[in-house]
Design a protein around this motif. Structure first.
Motif, PDB file in Angstrom:
ATOM      1  N   ASP A 299       6.317   1.311  10.169  1.00 27.17           N
ATOM      2  CA  ASP A 299       7.550   1.028   9.431  1.00 27.17           C
ATOM      3  C   ASP A 299       7.268   0.261   8.147  1.00 27.17           C
ATOM      4  O   ASP A 299       7.957   0.448   7.143  1.00 27.17           O
ATOM      5  CB  ASP A 299       8.542   0.271  10.309  1.00 27.17           C
ATOM      6  CG  ASP A 299       8.026  -1.080  10.768  1.00 27.17           C
ATOM      7  OD1 ASP A 299       6.820  -1.181  11.072  1.00 27.17           O
ATOM      8  OD2 ASP A 299       8.822  -2.033  10.843  1.00 27.17           O
ATOM      9  N   LEU A 300       6.245  -0.598   8.165  1.00 28.18           N
ATOM     10  CA  LEU A 300       5.903  -1.364   6.967  1.00 28.18           C
ATOM     11  C   LEU A 300       5.346  -0.452   5.876  1.00 28.18           C
ATOM     12  O   LEU A 300       5.742  -0.540   4.710  1.00 28.18           O
ATOM     13  CB  LEU A 300       4.882  -2.447   7.316  1.00 28.18           C
ATOM     14  CG  LEU A 300       5.355  -3.502   8.321  1.00 28.18           C
ATOM     15  CD1 LEU A 300       4.159  -4.308   8.831  1.00 28.18           C
ATOM     16  CD2 LEU A 300       6.390  -4.414   7.705  1.00 28.18           C
ATOM     17  N   PHE A 301       4.450   0.443   6.251  1.00 33.04           N
ATOM     18  CA  PHE A 301       3.830   1.342   5.275  1.00 33.04           C
ATOM     19  C   PHE A 301       4.808   2.426   4.818  1.00 33.04           C
ATOM     20  O   PHE A 301       5.017   2.626   3.617  1.00 33.04           O
ATOM     21  CB  PHE A 301       2.590   1.979   5.895  1.00 33.04           C
ATOM     22  CG  PHE A 301       1.801   2.847   4.952  1.00 33.04           C
ATOM     23  CD1 PHE A 301       0.856   2.288   4.105  1.00 33.04           C
ATOM     24  CD2 PHE A 301       2.006   4.213   4.905  1.00 33.04           C
ATOM     25  CE1 PHE A 301       0.131   3.078   3.227  1.00 33.04           C
ATOM     26  CE2 PHE A 301       1.294   5.011   4.028  1.00 33.04           C
ATOM     27  CZ  PHE A 301       0.347   4.450   3.194  1.00 33.04           C
ATOM     28  N   PHE A 302       5.424   3.114   5.771  1.00 33.28           N
ATOM     29  CA  PHE A 302       6.369   4.187   5.436  1.00 33.28           C
ATOM     30  C   PHE A 302       7.602   3.611   4.751  1.00 33.28           C
ATOM     31  O   PHE A 302       8.152   4.213   3.821  1.00 33.28           O
ATOM     32  CB  PHE A 302       6.759   4.939   6.709  1.00 33.28           C
ATOM     33  CG  PHE A 302       7.581   6.180   6.456  1.00 33.28           C
ATOM     34  CD1 PHE A 302       7.123   7.178   5.623  1.00 33.28           C
ATOM     35  CD2 PHE A 302       8.821   6.340   7.065  1.00 33.28           C
ATOM     36  CE1 PHE A 302       7.879   8.326   5.396  1.00 33.28           C
ATOM     37  CE2 PHE A 302       9.587   7.473   6.843  1.00 33.28           C
ATOM     38  CZ  PHE A 302       9.106   8.468   6.005  1.00 33.28           C
ATOM     39  N   GLY A 303       8.020   2.416   5.203  1.00 35.12           N
ATOM     40  CA  GLY A 303       9.142   1.751   4.549  1.00 35.12           C
ATOM     41  C   GLY A 303       8.818   1.401   3.111  1.00 35.12           C
ATOM     42  O   GLY A 303       9.684   1.465   2.230  1.00 35.12           O
ATOM     43  N   GLY A 304       7.557   1.027   2.839  1.00 35.82           N
ATOM     44  CA  GLY A 304       7.134   0.763   1.466  1.00 35.82           C
ATOM     45  C   GLY A 304       7.219   2.011   0.605  1.00 35.82           C
ATOM     46  O   GLY A 304       7.647   1.959  -0.557  1.00 35.82           O
ATOM     47  N   MET A 305       6.837   3.149   1.165  1.00 37.57           N
ATOM     48  CA  MET A 305       6.926   4.406   0.424  1.00 37.57           C
ATOM     49  C   MET A 305       8.379   4.751   0.119  1.00 37.57           C
ATOM     50  O   MET A 305       8.719   5.158  -0.996  1.00 37.57           O
ATOM     51  CB  MET A 305       6.252   5.527   1.224  1.00 37.57           C
ATOM     52  CG  MET A 305       4.760   5.342   1.440  1.00 37.57           C
ATOM     53  SD  MET A 305       3.941   6.783   2.202  1.00 37.57           S
ATOM     54  CE  MET A 305       3.853   7.926   0.816  1.00 37.57           C
ATOM     55  N   LEU A 306       9.239   4.585   1.106  1.00 37.00           N
ATOM     56  CA  LEU A 306      10.665   4.869   0.899  1.00 37.00           C
ATOM     57  C   LEU A 306      11.280   3.916  -0.114  1.00 37.00           C
ATOM     58  O   LEU A 306      12.089   4.324  -0.955  1.00 37.00           O
ATOM     59  CB  LEU A 306      11.405   4.782   2.229  1.00 37.00           C
ATOM     60  CG  LEU A 306      11.171   5.931   3.210  1.00 37.00           C
ATOM     61  CD1 LEU A 306      11.660   5.554   4.609  1.00 37.00           C
ATOM     62  CD2 LEU A 306      11.864   7.197   2.737  1.00 37.00           C
ATOM     63  N   ALA A 307      10.894   2.640  -0.037  1.00 34.36           N
ATOM     64  CA  ALA A 307      11.410   1.661  -0.992  1.00 34.36           C
ATOM     65  C   ALA A 307      11.036   2.042  -2.416  1.00 34.36           C
ATOM     66  O   ALA A 307      11.839   1.904  -3.351  1.00 34.36           O
ATOM     67  CB  ALA A 307      10.875   0.270  -0.651  1.00 34.36           C
ATOM     68  N   CYS A 308       9.816   2.539  -2.595  1.00 33.09           N
ATOM     69  CA  CYS A 308       9.369   2.977  -3.919  1.00 33.09           C
ATOM     70  C   CYS A 308      10.180   4.182  -4.390  1.00 33.09           C
ATOM     71  O   CYS A 308      10.599   4.251  -5.548  1.00 33.09           O
ATOM     72  CB  CYS A 308       7.892   3.326  -3.885  1.00 33.09           C
ATOM     73  SG  CYS A 308       7.255   3.924  -5.466  1.00 33.09           S
TER      74      CYS A 308
ATOM     75  N   SER B 154       0.836  -1.202   0.000  1.00 32.29           N
ATOM     76  CA  SER B 154       0.000   0.000   0.000  1.00 32.29           C
ATOM     77  C   SER B 154       0.870   1.251   0.000  1.00 32.29           C
ATOM     78  O   SER B 154       0.630   2.194  -0.768  1.00 32.29           O
ATOM     79  CB  SER B 154      -0.929   0.001   1.218  1.00 32.29           C
ATOM     80  OG  SER B 154      -1.877  -1.035   1.143  1.00 32.29           O
ATOM     81  N   GLY B 155       1.875   1.267   0.858  1.00 31.87           N
ATOM     82  CA  GLY B 155       2.790   2.398   0.905  1.00 31.87           C
ATOM     83  C   GLY B 155       3.566   2.543  -0.392  1.00 31.87           C
ATOM     84  O   GLY B 155       3.724   3.651  -0.922  1.00 31.87           O
ATOM     85  N   TYR B 156       4.037   1.429  -0.925  1.00 29.84           N
ATOM     86  CA  TYR B 156       4.835   1.445  -2.158  1.00 29.84           C
ATOM     87  C   TYR B 156       4.026   2.018  -3.317  1.00 29.84           C
ATOM     88  O   TYR B 156       4.494   2.904  -4.046  1.00 29.84           O
ATOM     89  CB  TYR B 156       5.281   0.018  -2.461  1.00 29.84           C
ATOM     90  CG  TYR B 156       6.327  -0.092  -3.557  1.00 29.84           C
ATOM     91  CD1 TYR B 156       7.668  -0.206  -3.249  1.00 29.84           C
ATOM     92  CD2 TYR B 156       5.959  -0.102  -4.905  1.00 29.84           C
ATOM     93  CE1 TYR B 156       8.633  -0.322  -4.241  1.00 29.84           C
ATOM     94  CE2 TYR B 156       6.910  -0.211  -5.908  1.00 29.84           C
ATOM     95  CZ  TYR B 156       8.251  -0.327  -5.562  1.00 29.84           C
ATOM     96  OH  TYR B 156       9.194  -0.430  -6.556  1.00 29.84           O
TER      97      TYR B 156
END
Length: 387
Positions: free
Chosen positions: A219-228, A68-70
Motif C-alpha cells: 500500500d505504501l509503494f502502490f499508494g505512492g504511485m497513485l498519489a503521483c 520510490s513508488g511516487y
C-alpha cells in the motif's frame, strides 16, 4: 500562450523541493534513531531530550517506500520507462528498465558489503552462508543479520518493488479520470490498513510478517504511485495549491512526526507499528499534492541560492541520501573507535557526547556518501561518452 505553457516557463522560486524534503527527512529519521544507540545514557538525561531523540526510523523506511513508488510513477508518466506500447509489454524495454534499476541500487550495495568483509575482516558471511546468500541476492529481511548489515533489508524489498512497478503502472494507466484514481488510492489505503490491523490479532512476529513483509508494504509503494498520478492530473489542470493548504499539509506531517516520536518514547508500539504506516502514507501524499502540484523545473541549487535560503541545503543533500543511508553505520563504528581513544569523552555530559558523536558520524557518512555518489556519476558519464 496557454496557461500550461506559462506555468512551465515560470522561474523556480528559491524554495525547498518537497520530494527532496521527504527523502532527507526519512533518511535522517533512520540516521538519528540508529545513532542514539551508540551514545550511552541517552535515556538517563532529561525526559524531553530522551523523547526528541527517539526519531521514528521505521517511519523513515515507510516514507522511502512511498517515495520510490511516487518517483517511479513520475518517470513512467513522463515516458522515461516506455515498457508498454499500446497496452502491450515490450520485453526489451522491460529488461532495460530492470537493468537501470539494478545498476542504481547494486553498486553501492555490493561495494559496502565488500568493505564490510575486507576492512572489518568479519567472518559473518562465511559463518552464515545462507544469510549471506539472501543478502547478495536481495532476499534479505534482516533476520540473522548483525550490526552493519541489518539496515540493508530495505534495499532487498525495494528491489522487488522495482520488479512489480511496471505492472503496477499498467494498472494505474487504466484509470482514466482523477476520480477513479482517488477511489483507487482510497481503496489502497483502506486495504493496507486493514491488512496490518488484521495482522495485529495474529501471533505472527511483527518484524518478519509485517514490517519487512512485502504484502504489508504494497500500500505504501502502490499508494505512492497513485498519489503521483493524482498530482500529475492536478498539474495538467494547473491547479496549484494556495498557501493555506500548503501550511495545513506541512503541519499535518509535522504533527504526525511529533506524535510518532511521543508514542515511541512512551513505548506505545501498537500505535507505531500498526497505525502510523497509514498515517504517513496519507500525510506524505497530502504534502506532495500540496507542494508538488506546480509545473516548475527543479534544479540543484547554487551556493548563492543556498546563502539566500539555507534550507536549500536539503536539495543539495538529497542526491546523496542513498549512499549516505548505506554507509551511515560505517560512520557510527568509525567514530565510536576514534572517541574510545579520547579519555575525557566518557566524562562529558550525555548532551555533549551526543552532539559530538552525532555531528562527527554525520560528517563521516556525508563524506563517504558524497565521494561514492561522485564516483558513480563520473563512471556513468564516461560510460555514456563511450557509447
Amino acid at each position: 500562450m496557454s496557461s500550461r505553457s506559462e506555468a512551465l516557463l515560470r522561474p523556480e522560486h528559491n524554495s525547498v523541493n518537497s520530494l527532496n524534503f521527504l527523502r532527507v527527512a526519512a533518511t535522517m529519521f533512520v540516521f538519528i534513531l540508529h545513532g542514539r544507540s551508540y551514545v550511552e545514557g541517552v535515556d538517563d538525561g532529561h525526559w524531553l531530550f530522551a523523547m526528541i531523540t527517539n526519531f521514528p526510523a521505521w517511519a523513515g523506511v515507510w516514507i522511502l517506500f512511498f517515495l520510490s513508488g511516487y518517483l517511479l510513477c513520475k518517470g513512467f508518466l513522463k515516458d522515461r520507462y516506455p515498457v508498454f506500447e499500446n497496452g502491450k509489454l515490450k520485453p526489451k524495454q522491460l529488461f532495460g528498465f530492470y537493468l537501470k534499476r539494478f545498476m542504481k541500487i547494486a553498486p553501492a550495495y555490493y561495494i559496502y558489503l565488500l568493505l564490510f568483509v575486507v576492512i572489518r575482516a568479519d567472518e559473518y558471511f562465511f559463518s552464515s552462508p545462507l544469510t549471506a546468500l539472501k543478502i547478495f541476492t536481495f532476499c534479505f529481511n534482516g533476520n540473522g543479520g548483525i550490526s552493519g548489515v541489518g539496515h540493508l533489508w530495505y534495499l532487498s524489498l525495494a528491489m522487488w518493488f522495482y520488479v512489480f512497478a511496471p505492472f503496477f503502472y499498467w494498472i494505474i494507466s487504466k484509470f482514466k479520470t482523477k476520480r477513479a484514481l482517488i477511489l483507487a488510492f482510497s481503496l489502497t489505503v483502506l486495504l493496507g490498513g486493514a491488512l496490518r490491523g488484521g495482522m495485529y490479532y495474529t501471533d505472527l512476529p511483527w518484524y518478519e510478517y509485517n514490517y519487512t513483509f512485502l504484502p504489508c508494504n504494497v500500500d505504501l509503494f502502490f499508494g505512492g504511485m497513485l498519489a503521483c498520478a493524482i498530482t500529475e492530473r492536478i498539474k495538467e489542470n494547473n491547479q496549484s495549491k494556495n498557501t493555506v493548504v500548503k501550511i495545513i499539509s506541512a503541519v499535518c506531517f509535522g504533527g504526525i512526526f511529533l506524535f510518532n516520536t511521543y508514542v515511541y518514547w512512551k513505548e506505545t508500539y501498537w500505535i507505531y507499528q500498526y497505525v502510523m504506516p497509514t498515517a504517513y502514507l496519507l500525510s506524505s501524499a497530502f504534502l506532495l499534492w500540496s507542494f508538488d502540484s506546480e509545473n516548475k523545473k527543479r534544479t540543484k541549487p547554487t551556493w548563492s541560492e543556498v546563502r539566500k535560503n539555507p534550507l536549500r541545503l536539503i536539495d543539495r543533500f538529497s542526491p546523496i541520501t542513498y549512499a549516505f543511508y548505506i554507509f551511515h553505520i560505517v560512520g557510527f563504528h568509525y567514530i565510536t573507535s576514534v572517541l574510545s581513544l579520547w579519555e575525557g569523552y566518557a566524562a562529558l555530559s550525555v548532551y555533549a557526547r551526543y552532539a559530538i558523536f552525532m555531528s562527527a558520524s554525520f560528517a563521516v557518512a556525508l563524506i563517504m556518501g558524497s565521494l561514492f555518489t561522485k564516483m558513480i556519476s563520473v563512471f556513468g558519464a564516461k560510460k555514456k561518452a563511450a557509447a
